[in-house]
Design an enzyme around this catalytic site. Structure first.
Site, PDB file in Angstrom:
ATOM      1  N   LYS A   1       0.923  -1.228   0.130  1.00  0.00           N
ATOM      2  CA  LYS A   1       0.007  -0.007   0.016  1.00  0.00           C
ATOM      3  C   LYS A   1       0.906   1.410   0.167  1.00  0.00           C
ATOM      4  O   LYS A   1       1.941   1.314   0.640  1.00  0.00           O
ATOM      5  CB  LYS A   1      -0.896  -0.083   1.317  1.00  0.00           C
ATOM      6  CG  LYS A   1      -2.058   0.876   1.353  1.00  0.00           C
ATOM      7  CD  LYS A   1      -3.217   0.618   0.671  1.00  0.00           C
ATOM      8  CE  LYS A   1      -4.226   1.607   0.581  1.00  0.00           C
ATOM      9  NZ  LYS A   1      -4.042   2.549  -0.634  1.00  0.00           N
TER      10      LYS A   1
ATOM     11  N   LYS B   1       4.785   2.159   8.196  1.00  0.00           N
ATOM     12  CA  LYS B   1       3.562   2.936   8.884  1.00  0.00           C
ATOM     13  C   LYS B   1       2.338   1.769   8.967  1.00  0.00           C
ATOM     14  O   LYS B   1       1.584   1.868   9.813  1.00  0.00           O
ATOM     15  CB  LYS B   1       3.351   3.889   7.883  1.00  0.00           C
ATOM     16  CG  LYS B   1       2.399   4.787   8.078  1.00  0.00           C
ATOM     17  CD  LYS B   1       2.112   6.215   7.230  1.00  0.00           C
ATOM     18  CE  LYS B   1       3.517   6.750   6.784  1.00  0.00           C
ATOM     19  NZ  LYS B   1       3.088   7.695   5.654  1.00  0.00           N
TER      20      LYS B   1
ATOM     21  N   LYS C   1       5.162   2.518  -2.817  1.00  0.00           N
ATOM     22  CA  LYS C   1       5.410   3.807  -3.002  1.00  0.00           C
ATOM     23  C   LYS C   1       5.517   4.056  -4.567  1.00  0.00           C
ATOM     24  O   LYS C   1       6.082   3.373  -5.139  1.00  0.00           O
ATOM     25  CB  LYS C   1       6.303   4.765  -2.277  1.00  0.00           C
ATOM     26  CG  LYS C   1       5.807   6.325  -2.139  1.00  0.00           C
ATOM     27  CD  LYS C   1       4.864   6.579  -1.259  1.00  0.00           C
ATOM     28  CE  LYS C   1       4.363   7.871  -0.769  1.00  0.00           C
ATOM     29  NZ  LYS C   1       3.588   8.180   0.122  1.00  0.00           N
TER      30      LYS C   1
ATOM     31  N   THR D   1      -5.459  12.159   7.103  1.00  0.00           N
ATOM     32  CA  THR D   1      -4.064  12.217   7.781  1.00  0.00           C
ATOM     33  C   THR D   1      -4.023  13.473   8.861  1.00  0.00           C
ATOM     34  O   THR D   1      -3.237  13.289   9.602  1.00  0.00           O
ATOM     35  CB  THR D   1      -3.213  12.345   6.182  1.00  0.00           C
ATOM     36  OG1 THR D   1      -3.440  11.531   5.411  1.00  0.00           O
ATOM     37  CG2 THR D   1      -1.678  12.445   6.822  1.00  0.00           C
TER      38      THR D   1
ATOM     39  N   ASN E   1      -3.230  19.130   1.562  1.00  0.00           N
ATOM     40  CA  ASN E   1      -4.195  18.144   2.237  1.00  0.00           C
ATOM     41  C   ASN E   1      -4.022  18.007   3.583  1.00  0.00           C
ATOM     42  O   ASN E   1      -4.848  18.048   4.680  1.00  0.00           O
ATOM     43  CB  ASN E   1      -4.189  16.749   1.487  1.00  0.00           C
ATOM     44  CG  ASN E   1      -4.979  15.670   2.076  1.00  0.00           C
ATOM     45  OD1 ASN E   1      -4.650  15.387   2.969  1.00  0.00           O
ATOM     46  ND2 ASN E   1      -6.023  15.428   1.621  1.00  0.00           N
TER      47      ASN E   1
ATOM     48  N   SER F   1      -7.748   4.952   4.103  1.00  0.00           N
ATOM     49  CA  SER F   1      -7.688   4.091   2.947  1.00  0.00           C
ATOM     50  C   SER F   1      -7.811   2.748   3.080  1.00  0.00           C
ATOM     51  O   SER F   1      -8.519   1.907   2.134  1.00  0.00           O
ATOM     52  CB  SER F   1      -6.058   4.260   2.420  1.00  0.00           C
ATOM     53  OG  SER F   1      -5.997   5.447   1.634  1.00  0.00           O
TER      54      SER F   1
HETATM   55  P1  NAD Z   1      -0.138  18.443  -1.025  1.00  0.00           P
HETATM   56  O1  NAD Z   1       0.490  18.444  -2.172  1.00  0.00           O
HETATM   57  O2  NAD Z   1      -1.657  18.483  -0.766  1.00  0.00           O
HETATM   58  O3  NAD Z   1       0.383  19.741  -0.127  1.00  0.00           O
HETATM   59  C1  NAD Z   1       1.697  20.053   0.136  1.00  0.00           C
HETATM   60  C2  NAD Z   1       1.815  21.539   0.502  1.00  0.00           C
HETATM   61  O4  NAD Z   1       3.248  21.718   0.894  1.00  0.00           O
HETATM   62  C3  NAD Z   1       1.150  22.470  -0.136  1.00  0.00           C
HETATM   63  O5  NAD Z   1       0.709  23.472   0.620  1.00  0.00           O
HETATM   64  C4  NAD Z   1       2.592  23.169  -0.924  1.00  0.00           C
HETATM   65  O6  NAD Z   1       2.469  24.654  -0.963  1.00  0.00           O
HETATM   66  C5  NAD Z   1       3.423  23.067   0.554  1.00  0.00           C
HETATM   67  N1  NAD Z   1       5.004  23.025   0.092  1.00  0.00           N
HETATM   68  C6  NAD Z   1       5.546  22.578  -0.988  1.00  0.00           C
HETATM   69  N2  NAD Z   1       6.661  23.092  -1.033  1.00  0.00           N
HETATM   70  C7  NAD Z   1       6.873  23.939   0.217  1.00  0.00           C
HETATM   71  C8  NAD Z   1       8.049  24.550   0.654  1.00  0.00           C
HETATM   72  N3  NAD Z   1       9.056  24.725  -0.154  1.00  0.00           N
HETATM   73  N4  NAD Z   1       7.719  25.374   1.892  1.00  0.00           N
HETATM   74  C9  NAD Z   1       6.851  25.140   2.359  1.00  0.00           C
HETATM   75  N5  NAD Z   1       5.459  24.434   1.926  1.00  0.00           N
HETATM   76  C10 NAD Z   1       5.721  23.845   0.934  1.00  0.00           C
HETATM   77  O7  NAD Z   1       0.335  17.292  -0.198  1.00  0.00           O
HETATM   78  P2  NAD Z   1      -0.168  16.652   0.912  1.00  0.00           P
HETATM   79  O8  NAD Z   1      -0.674  15.306   0.634  1.00  0.00           O
HETATM   80  O9  NAD Z   1      -0.741  17.374   1.979  1.00  0.00           O
HETATM   81  O10 NAD Z   1       1.552  15.926   1.307  1.00  0.00           O
HETATM   82  C11 NAD Z   1       2.214  16.608   2.319  1.00  0.00           C
HETATM   83  C12 NAD Z   1       3.208  15.713   3.097  1.00  0.00           C
HETATM   84  O11 NAD Z   1       2.465  14.722   3.639  1.00  0.00           O
HETATM   85  C13 NAD Z   1       4.210  14.846   2.108  1.00  0.00           C
HETATM   86  O12 NAD Z   1       5.316  14.540   2.660  1.00  0.00           O
HETATM   87  C14 NAD Z   1       3.377  13.524   2.040  1.00  0.00           C
HETATM   88  O13 NAD Z   1       3.949  12.486   1.539  1.00  0.00           O
HETATM   89  C15 NAD Z   1       2.694  13.460   3.307  1.00  0.00           C
HETATM   90  N6  NAD Z   1       1.445  12.636   3.416  1.00  0.00           N
HETATM   91  C16 NAD Z   1       0.295  12.827   2.865  1.00  0.00           C
HETATM   92  C17 NAD Z   1      -0.571  11.934   3.098  1.00  0.00           C
HETATM   93  C18 NAD Z   1      -1.930  12.129   2.372  1.00  0.00           C
HETATM   94  O14 NAD Z   1      -2.982  11.592   2.651  1.00  0.00           O
HETATM   95  N7  NAD Z   1      -1.982  13.283   1.464  1.00  0.00           N
HETATM   96  C19 NAD Z   1      -0.547  10.698   4.097  1.00  0.00           C
HETATM   97  C20 NAD Z   1       0.557  10.605   4.526  1.00  0.00           C
HETATM   98  C21 NAD Z   1       1.745  11.315   4.588  1.00  0.00           C
END
Ligand code: NAD
Length: 425
Positions: free
Chosen positions: A79, A103, A115, A199, A230, A359
């Site tokens: 996953k 995780k 991934k 999340t 997100n 999920s």
């Molecule tokens: P997303 O694309 O929805 O949002 C990413 C955010 O980070 C945006 O607001 C973007 O502007 C910001 N960002 C990007 N570059 C930046 C910088 N240099 N400085 C400050 N902010 C910056 O992504 P997401 O899904 O929210 O994922 C964010 C993190 O969480 C990632 O590491 C992802 O792997 C992790 N994650 C996400 C999920 C999920 O369900 N979406 C689950 C587990 C972990």
């Protein structure tokens, strides 16, 4: 810090996958993990790299690099999300896949870890180009993905929209209608209520659990959240709904601070009208982006990208508690500094496991063809998160180690058992 700068900082020290292995070694030694199991876990079971030709809007073909790494299937089908970003590479995807194995095990889900990613700049592409790219990726993964084999989901740069395209293409090429082959789907095509915020919700539940252990009242603490996508936007909203004062927020366009607290509802409304970005928000003072993580607060939630907490800024962090919404936001060298400062860090593989937990619920609902209410999903989620937090906290006490290493130990205990029972080596 830009993604590129953060990754350049990482590569000066080590690869992301090496960072995973370094922590794996520490945890393995403490818990006396079998050498054979350690060797198995140091090598992902499958690595796929594909070239994806896409017809661009200007009539020219552009070829994108796509990846999928399956790290482990010891506990169940693999996953893990699919990331669209310019710095996607084999090493990063390997690290993220391994983290998914750990995780899922920490959250006690019947999954291994994987991934995927495509090296692209989704913000610079049209909707049509993104759709053609997503479909090309799905087609190339027809022998990798499967409802009982490998189940992708959204990650950075992707959302329910991309999942819908990938599902549709996958179903077309396989000739089956299998909604559970991908999670994080829109509700109308088999998504789960509560998945979008899950999340961020997990970050909130873990924050409350940690504050309780620390004897701190949520209504008297402040928090800074980096990232307003997100994870970050839902985390900021849910934390503020618990009475935590959000004093800092930021994304790739701008960062803001207000010691009196930021109205998160106003920030969400602003971002929704501003292509999901914060630049131009007037509810707080704009600050340089490199100040956000080190600004005054009790709780720090890095929820944007990896390697942002490093040797250059770790000693300046003022928070007492870090809850990692992002994957890999803290570099191994910085861990030592945080531990010395007695900052408690709820690690990514626990703190952001709410997403994969819901999920899993989505996959279960798809398989059963029976759907739960949002309250049911949230209650089951919170319960699972609280148990996961407690088991990591207990291992931290038992092994006299950090929450991060304790989370690895919690995961490794489960994976070791499965590997040994299956005899998969
Ligand atoms: P997303 O694309 O929805 O949002 C990413 C955010 O980070 C945006 O607001 C973007 O502007 C910001 N960002 C990007 N570059 C930046 C910088 N240099 N400085 C400050 N902010 C910056 O992504 P997401 O899904 O929210 O994922 C964010 C993190 O969480 C990632 O590491 C992802 O792997 C992790 N994650 C996400 C999920 C999920 O369900 N979406 C689950 C587990 C972990």
């Amino acid at each position: 810090m830009s993604t590129q700068t953060a990754n350049a900082a990482a590569s000066k020290h080590e690869s992301m996958f090496d960072a995973v292995l370094a922590r794996l070694d520490v945890a393995a030694n403490l818990m006396n993990l079998s050498e054979d199991v350690k060797t198995v876990l140091k090598n992902p079971i499958k690595q796929v790299k594909v070239s994806l030709p896409v017809m661009m809007d200007n009539g020219k073909i552009q070829v994108y690099e796509g990846y999928r790494v399956v790290h482990s299937m010891a506990i169940g089908p693999s996953k893990g999300g699919i990331r669209y970003a310019m710095d996607v590479n084999q090493d990063e995807v390997m690290a993220l896949a391994a983290w998914m194995s750990f995780k899922c095990a920490v959250a006690n889900l019947p999954y291994g870890g994987a991934k995927g990613g495509i090296k692209c700049d989704p913000r610079a592409m049209s909707v049509g180009e993104l759709e053609r790219l997503s479909r090309a990726y799905a087609k190339s993964m027809k022998d990798v993905f499967g409802v009982n084999r490998d189940i992708p989901a959204p990650d950075m740069g992707t959302s329910g929209r991309e999942m819908a395209w990938i599902l549709d293409e996958f179903n077309k090429v396989t000739g089956e209608d299998s909604p559970g082959v991908i999670t994080g789907k829109p509700i109308a095509i088999g998504g789960s209520l509560g998945r979008d915020a899950a999340t961020g919700r997990g970050v909130m539940v873990n924050t409350l659990a940690a504050l309780k252990k620390m004897g701190l009242d949520p209504k008297k603490v402040s928090a800074v959240v980096q990232g307003f996508g997100n994870v970050g936007s839902h985390a900021a909203r849910l934390l503020s709904e618990q009475g935590i004062k959000i004093v800092g927020i930021g994304d790739h366009t701008a960062s803001f601070y207000n010691e009196n607290g930021i109205d998160i509802k106003a920030a969400l409304e602003f971002a929704a009208k501003n292509k999901n970005t914060l630049k131009g928000f007037t509810g707080a003072t704009e600050i340089p982006s490199n100040q956000l993580l080190i600004s005054k607060c009790d709780v720090l939630v890095p929820a944007a990208l990896q390697n942002v907490i490093n040797v250059d800024n770790a000693s300046k962090i003022q928070a007492k508690l870090i809850v990692e919404g992002a994957n890999g936001p803290t570099m191994p060298d910085a861990d030592a500094i945080l531990n010395e400062k007695k900052i408690i860090c709820v690690p990514d593989i626990l703190a952001n496991s709410g997403g994969v937990t819901v999920s899993y619920f989505e996959w279960v609902q798809n398989k059963a063809g029976y759907y739960w209410t949002e309250d049911e999903v949230n209650t089951k989620h919170d319960h699972k998160m609280e148990i996961a937090f407690e088991s990591v906290w207990n291992n931290a006490e038992r092994f006299k180690t950090s929450m991060r290493i304790a989370a690895y130990i919690t995961a490794l205990q489960k994976i070791e058992q499965a590997v040994k029972l299956k005899g998969a080596y």
